[in-house]
Scaffold this motif. Sequence first.
Motif, PDB file in Angstrom:
ATOM      1  N   VAL A 342       0.867  -1.277   0.000  1.00 22.70           N
ATOM      2  CA  VAL A 342      -0.086   0.028  -0.031  1.00 22.70           C
ATOM      3  C   VAL A 342       0.921   1.201   0.140  1.00 22.70           C
ATOM      4  O   VAL A 342       0.243   2.172   0.049  1.00 22.70           O
ATOM      5  CB  VAL A 342      -0.908  -0.068   1.345  1.00 22.70           C
ATOM      6  N   PHE A 343       2.257   1.202   0.079  1.00 19.08           N
ATOM      7  CA  PHE A 343       3.136   2.459   0.125  1.00 19.08           C
ATOM      8  C   PHE A 343       4.331   2.425  -0.726  1.00 19.08           C
ATOM      9  O   PHE A 343       4.605   1.224  -1.134  1.00 19.08           O
ATOM     10  CB  PHE A 343       3.453   2.835   1.420  1.00 19.08           C
ATOM     11  N   CYS A 344       4.601   3.273  -1.091  1.00 18.48           N
ATOM     12  CA  CYS A 344       6.197   3.547  -1.805  1.00 18.48           C
ATOM     13  C   CYS A 344       7.040   4.361  -0.873  1.00 18.48           C
ATOM     14  O   CYS A 344       6.586   4.938   0.058  1.00 18.48           O
ATOM     15  CB  CYS A 344       5.951   4.172  -3.057  1.00 18.48           C
ATOM     16  N   SER A 345       8.339   4.059  -0.981  1.00 21.55           N
ATOM     17  CA  SER A 345       9.294   4.727  -0.354  1.00 21.55           C
ATOM     18  C   SER A 345      10.567   5.017  -1.053  1.00 21.55           C
ATOM     19  O   SER A 345      10.907   4.423  -1.986  1.00 21.55           O
ATOM     20  CB  SER A 345       9.723   3.793   1.083  1.00 21.55           C
ATOM     21  N   GLY A 346      10.884   5.783  -0.505  1.00 23.11           N
ATOM     22  CA  GLY A 346      12.479   6.409  -0.948  1.00 23.11           C
ATOM     23  C   GLY A 346      13.327   7.270  -0.024  1.00 23.11           C
ATOM     24  O   GLY A 346      12.660   7.590   1.039  1.00 23.11           O
ATOM     25  N   GLY A 347      14.620   7.273  -0.429  1.00 21.55           N
ATOM     26  CA  GLY A 347      15.463   8.039   0.711  1.00 21.55           C
ATOM     27  C   GLY A 347      16.817   8.205   0.255  1.00 21.55           C
ATOM     28  O   GLY A 347      17.380   7.636  -0.603  1.00 21.55           O
ATOM     29  N   ALA A 348      17.573   9.008   1.078  1.00 21.67           N
ATOM     30  CA  ALA A 348      18.918   9.379   0.856  1.00 21.67           C
ATOM     31  C   ALA A 348      19.461   9.968   1.845  1.00 21.67           C
ATOM     32  O   ALA A 348      18.787  10.660   2.631  1.00 21.67           O
ATOM     33  CB  ALA A 348      19.084  10.215  -0.488  1.00 21.67           C
ATOM     34  N   ASP A 349      20.636  10.207   2.150  1.00 23.86           N
ATOM     35  CA  ASP A 349      21.513  10.531   3.181  1.00 23.86           C
ATOM     36  C   ASP A 349      20.787  10.074   4.669  1.00 23.86           C
ATOM     37  O   ASP A 349      21.059   8.825   4.942  1.00 23.86           O
ATOM     38  CB  ASP A 349      21.437  12.195   3.034  1.00 23.86           C
ATOM     39  N   ASP A 350      20.240  11.128   5.341  1.00 28.70           N
ATOM     40  CA  ASP A 350      19.554  10.587   6.607  1.00 28.70           C
ATOM     41  C   ASP A 350      18.023  10.708   6.507  1.00 28.70           C
ATOM     42  O   ASP A 350      17.292  10.605   7.618  1.00 28.70           O
ATOM     43  CB  ASP A 350      20.318  11.361   7.676  1.00 28.70           C
ATOM     44  N   LEU A 351      17.467  10.928   5.351  1.00 23.40           N
ATOM     45  CA  LEU A 351      15.909  11.229   5.355  1.00 23.40           C
ATOM     46  C   LEU A 351      15.312   9.928   4.560  1.00 23.40           C
ATOM     47  O   LEU A 351      15.676   9.582   3.456  1.00 23.40           O
ATOM     48  CB  LEU A 351      15.747  12.451   4.452  1.00 23.40           C
ATOM     49  N   VAL A 352      14.231   9.520   5.108  1.00 28.73           N
ATOM     50  CA  VAL A 352      13.375   8.492   4.572  1.00 28.73           C
ATOM     51  C   VAL A 352      12.048   9.162   4.257  1.00 28.73           C
ATOM     52  O   VAL A 352      11.388   9.820   5.000  1.00 28.73           O
ATOM     53  CB  VAL A 352      13.005   7.452   5.416  1.00 28.73           C
ATOM     54  N   TYR A 353      11.501   8.820   2.894  1.00 32.74           N
ATOM     55  CA  TYR A 353      10.099   9.311   2.529  1.00 32.74           C
ATOM     56  C   TYR A 353       9.401   8.167   2.430  1.00 32.74           C
ATOM     57  O   TYR A 353       9.666   7.042   1.812  1.00 32.74           O
ATOM     58  CB  TYR A 353      10.079  10.182   1.128  1.00 32.74           C
ATOM     59  N   PRO A 379       0.701  19.442  -4.459  1.00 29.72           N
ATOM     60  CA  PRO A 379      -0.516  19.898  -5.167  1.00 29.72           C
ATOM     61  C   PRO A 379      -0.997  19.039  -6.414  1.00 29.72           C
ATOM     62  O   PRO A 379      -1.607  19.447  -7.274  1.00 29.72           O
ATOM     63  CB  PRO A 379       0.293  21.389  -5.878  1.00 29.72           C
ATOM     64  N   VAL A 380      -0.533  17.809  -6.256  1.00 26.05           N
ATOM     65  CA  VAL A 380      -1.267  16.988  -7.080  1.00 26.05           C
ATOM     66  C   VAL A 380      -2.578  16.892  -6.787  1.00 26.05           C
ATOM     67  O   VAL A 380      -3.012  16.544  -5.846  1.00 26.05           O
ATOM     68  CB  VAL A 380      -0.460  15.406  -7.016  1.00 26.05           C
ATOM     69  N   SER A 381      -3.344  17.189  -8.048  1.00 26.24           N
ATOM     70  CA  SER A 381      -4.612  16.820  -7.877  1.00 26.24           C
ATOM     71  C   SER A 381      -5.378  15.421  -7.932  1.00 26.24           C
ATOM     72  O   SER A 381      -4.941  14.579  -8.410  1.00 26.24           O
ATOM     73  CB  SER A 381      -5.476  17.685  -8.750  1.00 26.24           C
ATOM     74  N   LYS A 382      -6.488  15.036  -6.931  1.00 24.22           N
ATOM     75  CA  LYS A 382      -6.979  13.973  -6.861  1.00 24.22           C
ATOM     76  C   LYS A 382      -8.456  13.924  -7.498  1.00 24.22           C
ATOM     77  O   LYS A 382      -9.202  14.271  -6.981  1.00 24.22           O
ATOM     78  CB  LYS A 382      -6.911  13.375  -5.404  1.00 24.22           C
ATOM     79  N   LYS A 383      -8.448  13.302  -8.653  1.00 25.67           N
ATOM     80  CA  LYS A 383      -9.735  13.363  -9.421  1.00 25.67           C
ATOM     81  C   LYS A 383     -10.509  12.257  -9.138  1.00 25.67           C
ATOM     82  O   LYS A 383     -11.897  12.307  -9.146  1.00 25.67           O
ATOM     83  CB  LYS A 383      -9.262  13.208 -11.018  1.00 25.67           C
ATOM     84  N   PHE A 384      -9.914  11.062  -8.751  1.00 25.33           N
ATOM     85  CA  PHE A 384     -10.871  10.029  -8.565  1.00 25.33           C
ATOM     86  C   PHE A 384     -10.670   9.088  -7.178  1.00 25.33           C
ATOM     87  O   PHE A 384      -9.646   9.273  -6.849  1.00 25.33           O
ATOM     88  CB  PHE A 384     -10.824   9.011  -9.535  1.00 25.33           C
ATOM     89  N   PRO A 385     -11.568   8.703  -6.614  1.00 24.19           N
ATOM     90  CA  PRO A 385     -11.702   8.134  -5.166  1.00 24.19           C
ATOM     91  C   PRO A 385     -10.133   6.747  -5.181  1.00 24.19           C
ATOM     92  O   PRO A 385      -9.725   6.717  -4.338  1.00 24.19           O
ATOM     93  CB  PRO A 385     -12.685   7.432  -4.757  1.00 24.19           C
ATOM     94  N   LEU A 386     -10.251   6.135  -6.314  1.00 19.22           N
ATOM     95  CA  LEU A 386      -9.325   5.028  -6.425  1.00 19.22           C
ATOM     96  C   LEU A 386      -8.109   5.428  -7.088  1.00 19.22           C
ATOM     97  O   LEU A 386      -7.240   4.658  -7.578  1.00 19.22           O
ATOM     98  CB  LEU A 386     -10.118   3.947  -6.971  1.00 19.22           C
ATOM     99  N   GLN A 387      -7.844   6.600  -7.498  1.00 22.29           N
ATOM    100  CA  GLN A 387      -6.691   7.262  -8.238  1.00 22.29           C
ATOM    101  C   GLN A 387      -5.372   6.832  -7.192  1.00 22.29           C
ATOM    102  O   GLN A 387      -5.366   7.151  -6.221  1.00 22.29           O
ATOM    103  CB  GLN A 387      -6.792   8.767  -8.449  1.00 22.29           C
ATOM    104  N   LEU A 388      -4.324   6.490  -8.000  1.00 26.32           N
ATOM    105  CA  LEU A 388      -3.197   5.927  -7.284  1.00 26.32           C
ATOM    106  C   LEU A 388      -2.150   7.088  -7.493  1.00 26.32           C
ATOM    107  O   LEU A 388      -1.902   7.490  -8.729  1.00 26.32           O
ATOM    108  CB  LEU A 388      -2.662   4.626  -7.775  1.00 26.32           C
ATOM    109  N   PHE A 389      -1.224   7.235  -6.376  1.00 24.79           N
ATOM    110  CA  PHE A 389       0.142   8.066  -6.827  1.00 24.79           C
ATOM    111  C   PHE A 389       1.207   7.305  -6.187  1.00 24.79           C
ATOM    112  O   PHE A 389       1.208   6.593  -5.591  1.00 24.79           O
ATOM    113  CB  PHE A 389      -0.163   9.443  -5.741  1.00 24.79           C
ATOM    114  N   THR A 390       2.403   7.652  -6.757  1.00 21.49           N
ATOM    115  CA  THR A 390       3.473   6.989  -6.505  1.00 21.49           C
ATOM    116  C   THR A 390       4.669   8.037  -6.745  1.00 21.49           C
ATOM    117  O   THR A 390       4.338   9.211  -6.982  1.00 21.49           O
ATOM    118  CB  THR A 390       3.869   5.983  -7.666  1.00 21.49           C
ATOM    119  N   GLY A 391       5.946   7.678  -6.311  1.00 18.08           N
ATOM    120  CA  GLY A 391       7.065   8.472  -6.258  1.00 18.08           C
ATOM    121  C   GLY A 391       8.359   7.900  -5.829  1.00 18.08           C
ATOM    122  O   GLY A 391       8.561   6.736  -5.767  1.00 18.08           O
TER     123      GLY A 391
END
Length: 402
Positions: A342-353, A379-391
């Motif tokens: 259910v989630f994505c994650s990334g990081g570098a140095d000492d920071l985890v997103y 500011p990414v717009s959420k148009k639909f309830p089941l819309q997915l975002f990643t990064g």
Amino acid sequence: MEDDSSWEALPIERIRIPAFNFRVISEASNGENELPVSLDAAVPDDILEKIFTFLPIASMIRSTAVCKRWHDIIYSSRYLWTHMLPQRPWYFMFTCNETASGYAYDPILHKWYDLELQGIDRSSCFVSSSCGLVCFMDNDNRNIISVSNPISKDWKRLLEPPGAKFPDYSTVAIKVDQVTHNYTVTLAKSKQVPEDYVQWDFSLYKYDSWSSSWVTAVKEVFIGWRGGDDSVICGGVLYCLIQSTGVLGNVEPRHRLIMYDLVAGPSATSLTQSSIPVPCSLTCGRLLNLREKLVMVGGIAKPNRPDIIKGIGIWELDKTQWQEVSRMPHKFFQGFGELDDVFCSGGADDLVYIQSYGATALLGFDMKQRQWKWSAKCPVSKKFPLQLFTGFCFEPRLDITT
């Protein structure tokens, strides 16, 4: 739950607006006409380089538009990039299955920038990053791999790798040498043996930028295990998560970590025999390289329900043992969903997103301060309830080229 601090969405071109309005300084001499002197001309290059080292990366990008001299110094000065103040990694968030554009978050200035990725046609891809470069592998055609610098917009399409054209599972990883700026890309492919539910062909390929070619690193047959879709290069070693197929009975935990030394090459021990179990039953795992330390962000599974996530934890690998760093407090975990991945994650140095696939909120964890905190709203717009975002996370740099 989320931080209500204001955000500002700016196109990347806005970053390049000149940052300063220069005053003209002059000296009067006996009433004669004053000869205007540019402050810029009076400052030698080495002093300018030292001044630039104190700027955030966004301000440095704006400075390249002031004049040709500043542009050349910032892009060509090795001193600047080796002595600049530590830059915190940026996070790029976008909508799945749409165009390859989205917003990049600067944690120093707490701003989001409108950013379009180069070298890919859409955002449905596997991603790995290192030292300013980002590697993309197309989700539909796993042989389409490109390397890009999101800040300078420099990019390159790699040669088609060997191996199966349509593997069942695959993962890509990139590592940049900060001294030479050469980079290594690894591609791991996993494909089920025809008409055999137990055996899986696993193959690993390595690409070096200095030779611009692929080599086959290892081929092995896994029994009861298959390759996954997450890997990272850390300390010269490639780490990949593999998962139990379940055909040989219940295996707890379902995930293990395999390791391949990219310098020493293959060993007499098989990858599965030398693999390391994960610290607990996980729904999914994300591998990160934080200052050459292997860190894993994992979805903690409910007892006897490996498909239900009950929390998110962070662990660091010490040789072959996992050390727990932190678990996400329940007030932050609410809203991440319950099912499996259910989630994505990334990081570098000492920071985890960490970002939920179903929301535009971005949660950060500082490894040094052991602090959880919401970032400014995306500011990414959420148009639909089941819309997915990643990064994904990347380190913003101008001096790294593909």
